[in-house]
Design an enzyme around this catalytic site. Structure first.
Site, short mmCIF file in Angstrom:
data_model
loop_
_atom_site.label_atom_id
_atom_site.label_comp_id
_atom_site.label_asym_id
_atom_site.label_seq_id
_atom_site.Cartn_x
_atom_site.Cartn_y
_atom_site.Cartn_z
N ASP A 247 0.82 -1.21 0.00
CA ASP A 247 0.00 0.00 0.00
C ASP A 247 0.85 1.26 0.00
O ASP A 247 2.05 1.23 0.30
CB ASP A 247 -0.90 0.02 1.24
CG ASP A 247 -2.14 -0.84 1.06
OD1 ASP A 247 -2.37 -1.29 -0.07
OD2 ASP A 247 -2.87 -1.06 2.05
N LYS A 269 -3.57 3.29 -2.48
CA LYS A 269 -4.85 3.99 -2.55
C LYS A 269 -4.76 5.24 -1.70
O LYS A 269 -4.12 5.26 -0.65
CB LYS A 269 -6.00 3.13 -2.02
CG LYS A 269 -6.17 1.81 -2.74
CD LYS A 269 -7.27 0.99 -2.09
CE LYS A 269 -7.38 -0.37 -2.73
NZ LYS A 269 -6.19 -1.21 -2.48
N MET A 382 -8.00 8.64 8.33
CA MET A 382 -8.30 9.24 7.02
C MET A 382 -9.39 10.30 7.13
O MET A 382 -10.35 10.32 6.35
CB MET A 382 -8.70 8.15 6.01
CG MET A 382 -7.60 7.11 5.79
SD MET A 382 -8.15 5.67 4.87
CE MET A 382 -9.07 4.76 6.12
#
Length: 472
Positions: A247, A269, A382
């Site tokens: 990631d 991502k 996030m």
């Protein structure tokens, strides 16, 4: 890298040592262990050198050094206490392109002598490039304690069996997997440690009949960024992988620990920018495993906390792929610890809740009423993009505007940056931040200044190990 670490074959090769004292004796001893033909040049000799000369183990030349002595020599070691002689040896060796080591003078040397852990045929060499020999020696002492004495026997018996394995298993990757499995479970080493060589050979033979061609997947949590927070099992699997899908949050320092010849594939991502879609990532895991490869899915933090690990495992189960899960230190634990913020505290918070600010389109709204109660810590993953909504909803549902808030940017890394303020300032606090940022909301944040211990600018970390403390 100041020096290329190599191992040179000295068996039956002529080598010269200039000097006849105790230092020269130590170098002679190492050269003899490597099978070299050793000549020692000096005006006076240590008594042990005289004994070796009388036993015809070495050749003694009672004379001053002359350049002609370098003819046909593979390497030379200057081990005198005379700087002029050492310099002469170094200069003449360079002219003749003979490898030269001047003891305690790396700038005059074309090669240096490392600290050695000898478990022949396994040999570990540690070098500081001549800059910190005492440090290299301390590291060697640690490795001496870690590496069992029977390691050499393990390597020897494996070497004797290599031809058999090569004849049965034609594929190079599958042969590597055979050895990894054999060494990994410890049974072979235990048999050799007990002196049960026959049983060890039987185990190696019986393991050849097992199916080593099956691929599998390991879902590995890489932790929040600091490579020292990797678990031992995570590191072992990273060293065994054929393919690693990683990631965006996995740091380059952690990727450097992956086996050098493994395929590294980014499936990163971030909000609004999916380099590889989740469905495609799921398919890749299955495809590589069906090719018989060992796959590591490397995720920042922990795979089961907002890491979509469950979704990926569902795909593997449906395809009948074997898998294992290695938990990692999640961002909440790592970042809060490095920022000096306990997630729970008897005086401030009796519970902690993890939520993500990034949800599926048309996903369910958060239960803001439940998230706004006092005496709990709220950790938002996030959440930067949703700062305004988080600030507005929490205050509207009863959380005090004065509730302490911490934004931890690039937590646990050398670029860690912590911004502290109030819930009413949340939008402003996050305005200048970019990159992975964890949000901690609650009264426990008030302890940050008092309990902070990690200093990114000096990369210092607490340790109870006196050896590591002294190195800091």
């Amino acid at each position: 890298m100041d020096y290329l670490p190599i191992f040179t074959k000295l068996e039956n090769r002529p080598c010269l040592v200039v000097g006849g004292g105790s230092i020269a004796l130590r170098k002679v001893h190492l050269l003899l262990k490597a099978g070299a033909e050793v000549t020692v040049c000096a005006l006076q000799f240590h008594s042990s050198l005289l004994e070796k000369g009388n036993a015809q183990q070495i050749t003694l030349l009672k004379q001053a050094f002359t350049p002609e002595l370098l003819n046909n020599k593979w390497l030379v070691i200057a081990a005198t206490n005379n700087k002029e002689i050492n310099q002469l040896v170094a200069d003449k060796a360079d002219q003749l392109q003979v490898l030269v080591n001047v003891v305690d003078s790396p700038e005059q040397s074309s090669f240096i002598m490392p600290s050695i852990v000898d478990r022949s045929p396994i040999v570990v060499a540690i070098s500081s490039g001549g800059k910190a020999p005492v440090l290299a020696r301390l590291i060697r002492e640690r490795l001496e304690a870690l590496l069992p004495m029977h390691l050499g026997r393990l390597a020897s018996i494996s070497g004797e069996f290599r031809h058999r394995v090569k004849a049965v298993i034609k594929n190079v990757s599958l042969r590597r997997r055979y050895w990894e499995k054999l060494f990994g479970n410890g049974e072979l080493a235990n048999l050799l440690q007990k002196g049960q060589t026959d049983k060890a050979v039987q185990l190696m033979e019986s393991s050849l009949t097992e199916d080593v061609a099956r691929g599998d997947v390991a879902l590995v949590g890489a932790g929040p960024g600091d490579p020292s927070l990797l678990t031992l099992k995570a590191l072992q699997l990273m060293q065994q992988a054929d393919v690693v899908l990683y990631d965006r949050l996995v740091s380059s320092e952690i990727l450097d620990l992956v086996r050098r010849d493994a395929d590294l594939i980014s499936v990163g991502k971030e909000a609004g920018n999916h380099e590889v879609g989740q469905s495609r990532t799921n398919q890749m895991l299955v495809e590589y495993a069906l090719q018989g490869r060992k796959v590591v899915r490397l995720k920042g933090g922990d795979s089961f906390i907002f890491g979509r690990g469950g979704e990926e495992l569902e795909e593997l189960v449906e395809a009948g792929i074997a898998f294992q899960v290695v938990p990692g230190i999640t961002a909440a634990s790592g970042c809060s610890a490095y920022a000096g913020i306990p997630l729970t505290h008897r005086d401030f918070a009796q519970s902690v809740t993890f939520v993500t600010g990034h949800r599926k389109a048309n996903g369910e709204q958060l239960n803001w009423k439940a998230l706004s109660i006092s005496n709990q810590t709220l950790v938002v993953y996030m959440g930067l993009i949703q700062s305004e909504e988080i600030q507005t909803q929490l205050i509207a549902n009863g959380r005090s505007p004065d509730t302490p808030v911490a934004l931890i940017n690039k937590g646990t890394s050398s670029q860690q940056h912590v911004v502290i303020g109030k819930l009413s300032e949340l939008v402003l606090l996050g305005g200048g931040l970019a990159g992975p940022t964890l949000m901690i909301i609650g009264e426990v944040v008030s302890l940050a200044e008092k309990l902070a211990w990690y200093k990114p600018e000096s990369n210092q970390k607490l340790s109870r190990d006196p050896f590591l403390v002294n190195l800091a």
